[in-house]
Design a protein around this motif. Structure first.
Motif, short mmCIF file in Angstrom:
data_model
loop_
_atom_site.label_atom_id
_atom_site.label_comp_id
_atom_site.label_asym_id
_atom_site.label_seq_id
_atom_site.Cartn_x
_atom_site.Cartn_y
_atom_site.Cartn_z
N ASN A 310 0.72 -1.18 0.00
CA ASN A 310 -0.03 0.08 0.11
C ASN A 310 0.98 1.30 0.09
O ASN A 310 0.33 2.32 -0.44
N ASP A 311 2.04 1.12 0.59
CA ASP A 311 3.03 2.32 0.47
C ASP A 311 3.79 2.37 -0.83
O ASP A 311 3.99 3.48 -1.30
N SER A 380 0.08 5.52 -3.36
CA SER A 380 -0.03 4.57 -2.10
C SER A 380 -1.47 4.68 -1.70
O SER A 380 -2.19 5.50 -2.13
#
Ligand code: LLP
Length: 422
Positions: A310-311, A380
């Motif tokens: 997700n980052d 992200s």
């Protein structure tokens, strides 16, 4: 060339030790070097200096206001693809006339916003968009300077998911159909069809596809002029690749790209716009993460870190490999063992690298993902209810948090339970 390097065995961002930043903001976090940003912008702009060129940073690559502002202060314009990006560019201080509005599906509200604030150019991608824009511009009493984004049917040779200039791709207007649409554009009220735009993809590592596309555009300009159209502006898009993995071949330099552009378009008699994203900001950012645990299985050693897909989604989404280095420099005597570097997200694809050679790491150690400044923070998400990570900018020995980590309350602030639920 970037400004992330070891000094006394510790990774520094310009003059700032990365562990100090980790102590200050916690991990994971993105860190940008302002000197690297400025350098990349300058190198790209200098390569085109003899042309009448505006370098419009492709905001989609990094939407942080401080990053955009720092480039605008260097003289950049902005390439935007949504109403949100348009507002960001303006908020970062970009003059409206240095903004190009691209995008395959602009809504009426977005087009109206672009007309209202007077963007320099709108790159139109369909006949339907052209007709809508003409109607809106006429109602507002404005004339929209447009380019048609032409699809030259050239394969960029890059990753399938970020290739945009083949005729089966959704982008642009098939180049063979473009002359008819230019004739229509000339006859529509509120439209000044004085530009041609092209963008064939991203992370392109050879000049050949650019050149093939540009030659088609050159032919098209001659055809359009023969047809009586007054083509004065040429937007050559972005797409120049960067080296992600120092073991691979280096992509062409901005200087070589600039030479090729001059060779193809020498005295075409147009002003030029370029829309680079990655080549400006890619190398100027890193993602710093901390090792949560080491897990041994019978066949693998997993380094589990606190950054997840997700980052930094590029590895999961495109199979991209970002170089991973320990923040504490490995002594020259250390042995490098193959490890799988994985995140905490509940997806098998949350894996940054398989069998990647790293020195022995333990829980608590810091690692850095290099070349993470482009399409890193910008892509992200909060998947697995993980907060967006902070972004820090350094300049010399100064550092500043340019986006802080949201609290849990802020993350959930837009949600509310339905009235019937207690
Ligand atoms: N202009 C247009 C119209 C674009 O669509 C793009 C990128 C650019 C300029 C900037 O391209 P660049 O110079 O950065 O290659 N998320 C993907 C990349 C998607 C690129 C989308 N369009 C990735 O992480 O590789």
């Amino acid at each position: 060339m970037h400004h992330f390097s070891y000094c006394n065995g510790v990774l520094h961002a310009e003059g700032v030790p990365v562990p100090h930043l980790a102590d200050e903001v916690g991990t994971p976090f993105y860190c940008y070097s302002q000197a690297t940003l400025a350098r990349h912008f300058r190198v790209f702009a200098d390569a085109l200096a003899s042309l009448d060129a505006t370098v419009c940073f492709a905001v989609k690559a990094n939407t942080n206001l401080s990053v955009i502002r720092s480039l605008v202060q260097q003289g950049a314009g902005c390439d935007v693809v949504s109403g949100g990006e348009l507002q960001l560019a303006l908020k970062a201080g970009c003059a409206p006339e240095k903004i190009v509005f691209s995008g395959v599906g602009k809504t009426e509200a977005e087009l109206r916003l672009a007309l209202d604030c007077g963007v320099g150019q709108i790159n139109v991608e369909s006949e339907a968009e052209l007709v809508t824009l003409s109607r809106l511009a006429t109602t507002l009493g404005k004339t929209a300077r447009i380019a048609l984004r032409v699809n030259p049917d050239v394969d960029s040779g890059g990753h399938d998911k970020i290739t945009t200039g083949r005729k089966e791709d959704k982008f642009g207007i098939e180049w063979t159909l473009a002359p008819a649409l230019y004739r229509k554009a000339r006859d529509l009220p509120g439209i000044d069809p004085s530009g041609v735009a092209v963008h064939i993809g991203s992370q392109i590592t050879s000049l050949a596809p650019f050149e093939a596309a540009f030659l088609r555009v050159r032919d098209l300009i001659h055809m359009l002029r023969a047809d009586g159209l007054d083509i004065r502006h040429l937007d050559l898009g972005g797409g120049l690749g960067v080296p992600y993995d120092h073991r691979g071949a280096a992509p062409p330099s901005p200087a070589a790209y600039g030479e090729m552009v001059k060779r193809v378009f020498g005295n075409i008699g147009c002003s030029f716009t370029f829309e680079p994203g990655r080549v400006i900001v890619g190398n100027a950012g890193i993602l710093v993460s901390r090792v949560v645990a080491i897990k041994e299985s019978s066949t693998r050693r997993f380094v589990i870190i606190d950054a997840g897909m997700n980052d930094l989604v590029r590895p999961a989404m495109y199979g991209a490999l970002h170089e991973i280095i320990p923040v504490q420099e490995a002594p020259t005597s250390s042995t490098f063992e193959p490890v799988d570097v994985v995140g905490p997200v509940c997806e098998t694809t949350d894996c940054f690298a398989k069998a990647y050679p790293l020195p022995a790491l333990k829980a608590g150690d810091l690692v850095a993902f290099m070349t993470a400044g482009a399409y890193g923070a910008a892509m992200s998400s909060t998947y697995n209810a993980r907060p967006l990570v902070p972004e820090v900018m350094v300049s010399g020995d100064k550092s500043s948090v340019i986006r802080r980590r949201p609290t849990f309350e802020e993350m959930t602030a837009l949600e509310q339970l339905p009235s019937w639920m207690d």
